[in-house]
Design a protein around this motif. Structure first.
Motif: not given
Length: 114
Positions: A78-93
């Motif tokens: 679940s943590i890995k999936q959350d990471f994959e889903e949110n990493k692009e948005a975090v990088i953009e931010y």
């Protein structure tokens, strides 16, 4: 000859007593053997019962451990999936935050230098 017969009868009585004693001891030995076998059997049954209880407890601990490992694996996934889903948005931010840095000196800092 009377003395020979009498001596023979005495000898025969002694022999009969010895035979009776030997048979009695044999029976006692047989009884002791049977009693020993009963004790061994009882001890074996107790040990097997204790072993079965310990085996069942060990099996339950292994099942509990397996359940904990499954939960941990699910949480990691679940943590890995959350990471994959949110990493692009975090990088953009982070990139936007870097690009939009205010170059103005805060009023509090200006006051200290004037």
């Amino acid at each position: 000859m009377d003395e020979g017969v009498e001596s023979y009868l005495v000898f025969q009585k002694k022999a009969n007593k010895m035979i009776q004693q030997a048979l009695k001891e044999k029976n006692n030995t047989g009884e002791a053997k049977m009693e020993g076998e009963k004790e061994i059997s009882k001890f074996r049954d107790e040990q097997e019962e204790e072993f079965d209880i310990e085996k069942a407890e060990q099996h339950q601990r292994m099942e509990d451990l397996s359940e904990i490992e499954d939960k941990a694996d699910a949480e990691i996934n679940s943590i890995k999936q959350d990471f994959e889903e949110n990493k692009e948005a975090v990088i953009e931010y982070l990139l936007e935050s870097i690009k939009n840095v205010s170059l103005n000196v805060p009023r509090v800092v200006k006051g200290n230098f004037e």
